[in-house]
Motif scaffolding. Sequence first.
Motif, PDB file in Angstrom:
ATOM      1  N   UNK A  28      -5.965   5.596   3.883  1.00  0.00           N
ATOM      2  CA  UNK A  28      -5.883   4.253   3.417  1.00  0.00           C
ATOM      3  C   UNK A  28      -5.158   3.910   2.005  1.00  0.00           C
ATOM      4  N   UNK A  29      -4.247   3.250   1.736  1.00  0.00           N
ATOM      5  CA  UNK A  29      -3.479   3.195   0.502  1.00  0.00           C
ATOM      6  C   UNK A  29      -3.452   1.974  -0.014  1.00  0.00           C
ATOM      7  N   UNK A  30      -3.994   1.580  -1.046  1.00  0.00           N
ATOM      8  CA  UNK A  30      -3.692   0.407  -1.836  1.00  0.00           C
ATOM      9  C   UNK A  30      -2.726   0.521  -2.798  1.00  0.00           C
ATOM     10  N   UNK A  31      -2.236  -0.543  -3.721  1.00  0.00           N
ATOM     11  CA  UNK A  31      -1.062  -0.738  -4.356  1.00  0.00           C
ATOM     12  C   UNK A  31      -1.433  -1.219  -5.796  1.00  0.00           C
ATOM     13  N   UNK A  32      -0.891  -0.398  -6.745  1.00  0.00           N
ATOM     14  CA  UNK A  32      -1.099  -1.284  -8.022  1.00  0.00           C
ATOM     15  C   UNK A  32      -2.409  -1.276  -8.291  1.00  0.00           C
ATOM     16  N   UNK A  33      -3.486  -0.301  -8.258  1.00  0.00           N
ATOM     17  CA  UNK A  33      -4.981  -0.520  -8.048  1.00  0.00           C
ATOM     18  C   UNK A  33      -5.224  -0.306  -9.565  1.00  0.00           C
ATOM     19  N   UNK A  34      -5.904  -0.823 -10.170  1.00  0.00           N
ATOM     20  CA  UNK A  34      -6.533  -0.572 -11.726  1.00  0.00           C
ATOM     21  C   UNK A  34      -7.754   0.241 -11.292  1.00  0.00           C
ATOM     22  N   UNK A  35      -7.896   1.521 -11.699  1.00  0.00           N
ATOM     23  CA  UNK A  35      -8.958   2.395 -11.458  1.00  0.00           C
ATOM     24  C   UNK A  35     -10.331   1.614 -11.651  1.00  0.00           C
ATOM     25  N   UNK A  36     -10.649   0.814 -12.447  1.00  0.00           N
ATOM     26  CA  UNK A  36     -11.785  -0.036 -12.705  1.00  0.00           C
ATOM     27  C   UNK A  36     -12.130  -0.706 -11.762  1.00  0.00           C
ATOM     28  N   UNK A  37     -11.248  -1.228 -10.860  1.00  0.00           N
ATOM     29  CA  UNK A  37     -11.362  -2.408  -9.824  1.00  0.00           C
ATOM     30  C   UNK A  37     -12.159  -1.843  -8.609  1.00  0.00           C
ATOM     31  N   UNK A  38     -13.264  -1.126  -8.899  1.00  0.00           N
ATOM     32  CA  UNK A  38     -14.013  -0.845  -7.767  1.00  0.00           C
ATOM     33  C   UNK A  38     -15.380  -0.661  -8.214  1.00  0.00           C
ATOM     34  N   UNK A  39     -16.192  -1.181  -7.105  1.00  0.00           N
ATOM     35  CA  UNK A  39     -17.748  -1.055  -7.577  1.00  0.00           C
ATOM     36  C   UNK A  39     -18.361   0.293  -7.805  1.00  0.00           C
ATOM     37  N   UNK A  40     -17.677   1.416  -7.357  1.00  0.00           N
ATOM     38  CA  UNK A  40     -18.585   2.698  -7.549  1.00  0.00           C
ATOM     39  C   UNK A  40     -17.921   3.172  -8.714  1.00  0.00           C
ATOM     40  N   UNK A  41     -16.998   2.635  -9.417  1.00  0.00           N
ATOM     41  CA  UNK A  41     -16.335   3.077 -10.626  1.00  0.00           C
ATOM     42  C   UNK A  41     -17.144   2.680 -11.883  1.00  0.00           C
ATOM     43  N   UNK A  42     -18.267   1.703 -11.493  1.00  0.00           N
ATOM     44  CA  UNK A  42     -19.114   1.387 -12.534  1.00  0.00           C
ATOM     45  C   UNK A  42     -18.881  -0.149 -13.074  1.00  0.00           C
ATOM     46  N   UNK A  43     -17.982  -0.785 -12.218  1.00  0.00           N
ATOM     47  CA  UNK A  43     -17.639  -2.159 -12.495  1.00  0.00           C
ATOM     48  C   UNK A  43     -18.840  -3.007 -11.679  1.00  0.00           C
ATOM     49  N   UNK A  44     -19.315  -3.691 -12.454  1.00  0.00           N
ATOM     50  CA  UNK A  44     -20.715  -4.425 -11.728  1.00  0.00           C
ATOM     51  C   UNK A  44     -20.276  -5.985 -11.405  1.00  0.00           C
ATOM     52  N   UNK A 190      -1.637   6.309   8.777  1.00  0.00           N
ATOM     53  CA  UNK A 190      -1.442   6.030   7.428  1.00  0.00           C
ATOM     54  C   UNK A 190      -1.507   4.304   7.182  1.00  0.00           C
ATOM     55  N   UNK A 191      -2.326   3.763   6.575  1.00  0.00           N
ATOM     56  CA  UNK A 191      -2.341   2.205   6.416  1.00  0.00           C
ATOM     57  C   UNK A 191      -2.092   2.236   5.039  1.00  0.00           C
ATOM     58  N   UNK A 192      -0.929   1.535   4.620  1.00  0.00           N
ATOM     59  CA  UNK A 192      -0.415   1.251   3.298  1.00  0.00           C
ATOM     60  C   UNK A 192      -0.443  -0.178   3.091  1.00  0.00           C
ATOM     61  N   UNK A 193      -1.231  -0.667   2.372  1.00  0.00           N
ATOM     62  CA  UNK A 193      -1.685  -1.924   1.878  1.00  0.00           C
ATOM     63  C   UNK A 193      -0.512  -2.356   0.675  1.00  0.00           C
ATOM     64  N   UNK A 194      -0.247  -3.711   0.640  1.00  0.00           N
ATOM     65  CA  UNK A 194       0.447  -4.182  -0.254  1.00  0.00           C
ATOM     66  C   UNK A 194      -0.317  -4.715  -1.498  1.00  0.00           C
ATOM     67  N   UNK A 195      -1.546  -4.968  -1.404  1.00  0.00           N
ATOM     68  CA  UNK A 195      -2.283  -5.275  -2.330  1.00  0.00           C
ATOM     69  C   UNK A 195      -2.780  -4.219  -3.164  1.00  0.00           C
ATOM     70  N   UNK A 196      -3.106  -4.296  -4.549  1.00  0.00           N
ATOM     71  CA  UNK A 196      -2.890  -5.486  -5.461  1.00  0.00           C
ATOM     72  C   UNK A 196      -1.667  -5.625  -6.081  1.00  0.00           C
ATOM     73  N   UNK A 197      -0.530  -5.239  -5.458  1.00  0.00           N
ATOM     74  CA  UNK A 197       0.796  -5.758  -6.281  1.00  0.00           C
ATOM     75  C   UNK A 197       0.772  -7.292  -6.429  1.00  0.00           C
ATOM     76  N   UNK A 198       1.450  -7.835  -7.720  1.00  0.00           N
ATOM     77  CA  UNK A 198       1.745  -9.133  -7.905  1.00  0.00           C
ATOM     78  C   UNK A 198       2.604  -9.606  -6.761  1.00  0.00           C
TER      79      UNK A 198
END
Length: 447
Positions: A28-44, A190-198
Amino acid sequence: MNSRLIILWSLLLSAIHLAAERPNVVLLLSDDHNYRALGCSGNDVIRTPNLDRLAADGVYFDRCFTPNPICTPSRACLYTGQDSWSNGVTFNGKVIKADSPLLPRVLAEAGYETCFIGKWHNDGKPWTRGYTTGGRCWAGGKFDHFELALTPFGGGPKSRRTAEDYSSTVFTDDAVKYLTGKPRRPFCMVLAYTVGHDVFQAPPGYEDKYSPDEVLAPPNFMAKPPFKQFNPKIRDETVLPFPRTAKDVREATAEYYAMFEHLDAQVGRILTALKESGLDDETLIIFASVKGMSMGSHGIIGKQTMYEEGIRTPLIIRHPNLDSHAARCSDLVSTMDILPTICEFTGVKIPANVEGQSLLGLYTGNGSPRKQLFFSYHDPRRFTVTRAIRTPRYKLIDHLVTGERQLFDLTADPHELTNLAGQPDSRLVEARLSRELRHWREGPEGK
């Protein structure tokens, strides 16, 4: 039954047994994904419960990087397991070299059914690049999450139709249909999403999920980048007014987070489909992004940067049978490692010209960490040429057009705010990294 038929029948049974033992793969592939934009990254603030659960069940590699942080090159690096200078895709519009390995082709030749759904942004089409089946794809045409131009697998431009729903929903619909339709095993989907491209716009029902007041600007927010080699007219950079304001960035980030909460719900649908189809216990699941996204860090919105926000990407791997050494791994890894990792996990021979390395050892706690990674951004149309080297502690960035240099101590300065280049106390580190970067650039491909 004569002896020849007995031998052939035995070989066929062995092949069927071997195929049954090979794990399936869902990438599963996201696009333009800021590495902080995940809960498991520590983003509350952002809510991504399904990806967080996947990370808890496997390994979250929190220092994964793409070698080249722009559209086509980043995908080519992931699919070939090679750097841009080896696979030939140094910028958008370039063609993957004929002798470069390709993930779908490698697996198809080893007996896997290879399925592609989603965003295709390389030369050719998925069905000419090794995929044997698939769902709807973005393979050219209008790019809008609400009105995406989609081509059925194997179709041409005349078969394109405008999506009837938000892009992530449409692609997941096709993926669920594939997984619940008894796919031939073993398979790789392989599922390649377009999010989070603008453009940053929340999906239906997610418009008010996040208030700009609860979303903070990044810790390294700036109105303008602190270097000259920057083009504010690049399309990604025109999404928000320049110079930046914290208000604009918070408003965009609220929409951006909603896009990823919705994508997380789609990942939940995939996980449910695997479980209900009896495939969960025999499927390797990888979630990754092809590249990062700055979202206001250092005055940049897009990904065309050597700062962490451009090159650093999420990566989660969950193996159905192997126990992970730890839920989190902070060693340096690359999106080039995904191809050899899938090969080793599935028992497929890793092509000799792959430059990435399997993450199986790090997954189980027996791997050898990398000492460094190299990066490049080469935009001949805008005369932007950047090279970088990153070690576990330091990063050196050379802006080759303007002659600017940046050096960061990422342990003391994780947000890359203090440039140590030219400082007496950093002289030895700068000289060593400069030497390593020059040696890499003087290699056979002439970087």
